[in-house]
Design an enzyme around this catalytic site. Sequence first.
Site, PDB file in Angstrom:
ATOM      1  N   GLU A 120       0.836  -1.206   0.000  1.00  0.00           N
ATOM      2  CA  GLU A 120       0.000   0.000   0.000  1.00  0.00           C
ATOM      3  C   GLU A 120       0.869   1.253   0.000  1.00  0.00           C
ATOM      4  O   GLU A 120       0.622   2.199  -0.742  1.00  0.00           O
ATOM      5  CB  GLU A 120      -0.835   0.034   1.290  1.00  0.00           C
ATOM      6  CG  GLU A 120      -2.120  -0.700   1.233  1.00  0.00           C
ATOM      7  CD  GLU A 120      -3.274   0.218   0.919  1.00  0.00           C
ATOM      8  OE1 GLU A 120      -3.488   0.476  -0.288  1.00  0.00           O
ATOM      9  OE2 GLU A 120      -3.945   0.659   1.852  1.00  0.00           O
ATOM     10  N   THR A 168      -7.284   9.682  -2.648  1.00  0.00           N
ATOM     11  CA  THR A 168      -6.939   9.705  -1.219  1.00  0.00           C
ATOM     12  C   THR A 168      -6.101  10.943  -0.908  1.00  0.00           C
ATOM     13  O   THR A 168      -6.269  11.566   0.150  1.00  0.00           O
ATOM     14  CB  THR A 168      -6.185   8.410  -0.836  1.00  0.00           C
ATOM     15  OG1 THR A 168      -7.019   7.305  -1.174  1.00  0.00           O
ATOM     16  CG2 THR A 168      -5.879   8.359   0.643  1.00  0.00           C
TER      17      THR A 168
HETATM   18  N1  HSE Z   1      -7.412   6.342   6.875  1.00  0.00           N
HETATM   19  C1  HSE Z   1      -7.140   6.628   5.489  1.00  0.00           C
HETATM   20  C2  HSE Z   1      -7.764   7.971   5.150  1.00  0.00           C
HETATM   21  C3  HSE Z   1      -7.762   5.543   4.648  1.00  0.00           C
HETATM   22  O1  HSE Z   1      -8.903   8.192   5.529  1.00  0.00           O
HETATM   23  O2  HSE Z   1      -7.129   8.784   4.498  1.00  0.00           O
HETATM   24  C4  HSE Z   1      -7.457   5.703   3.194  1.00  0.00           C
HETATM   25  O3  HSE Z   1      -6.130   5.315   2.918  1.00  0.00           O
END
Ligand code: HSE
Length: 295
Positions: A120, A168
């Site tokens: 990842e 993201t």
């Molecule tokens: N915890 C991470 C976010 C999950 O919310 O950005 C996505 O990679």
Amino acid sequence: MIAVRAPATSANLGSGFDTFGVALDRPADVVRVERAAETTIEVTGLGSQYIPEDPAQNTAGVVADALDAPAHIRIDKGVRPSSGLGSSAASAAGAAVALDALYDRNLGDEELVRVAAEGEAAVSGDAHADNVGPAILGGFTIVRDDGIEHVNASLSLVACLPDFVVSTSDAREVVPESASMDDVVDTVGSAATLTLGMCRNDPALVGRGLEERVVTPARARLVDGYDAVRDAALDAGATGVTVSGAGPAVLAVCLPTAQRRVAGALVEAFDDAGVDATAYRTGIGGGASILRGTP
Ligand code: HSE
């Protein structure tokens, strides 16, 4: 040849930003591996045209490299990329579990989570194990720097995926850099309520525990129609609603008897906002598992 079904996951759950996650019963990726002299990757399925097949740029390829386990890897995507449903984590977790079996490595769960998180990290630039954790262990997970806790919870959920993407990195850009003490106290209360709810399989407690007022409102602005969509799900009987992971998917918790109604309300509310959406009637499920029989 080994075939593994690797589940979608929903990270954050409102009050557990970068910490909480759950495995979903569906959707899922299927990752098939065969021994080879060097790693090659083939991707089919939902959004596969956006996923690099270069092993250095694909989470599964990075996992194969980290395990020194070269293979021909075929990934059938059931989890659309940039969905907020842990798409790259599903492929990384599937590859880790499949290659571990293919090469008889017998790695423990924590080691598999660590390797999948490396995959990842290489692709997303940031190692958040809050998706790969539940993708491997299943259930509800709490990921911290010093380890991972896990509960086999059981709850009805609806994950509703609108037909647009949120990256993201864009979703992380909008996260506030600081929070007031009031907001911290509120978040701790929600996170504790949610954790208790998971231990008791209680949709009312988990629904309340999704509430959080720092990250979620900022993320919700990236999801067209979010407020109306959330209200429609609550009116239809959901006990709580939040943005799934980095979005744009929306996650609703409900009683089994309300699941169909909640799914319909979510799709209809997105439609009213001019957005096509797919609702997955799902629940908290198991982690990546080897498919027996004809894969
Ligand atoms: N915890 C991470 C976010 C999950 O919310 O950005 C996505 O990679």
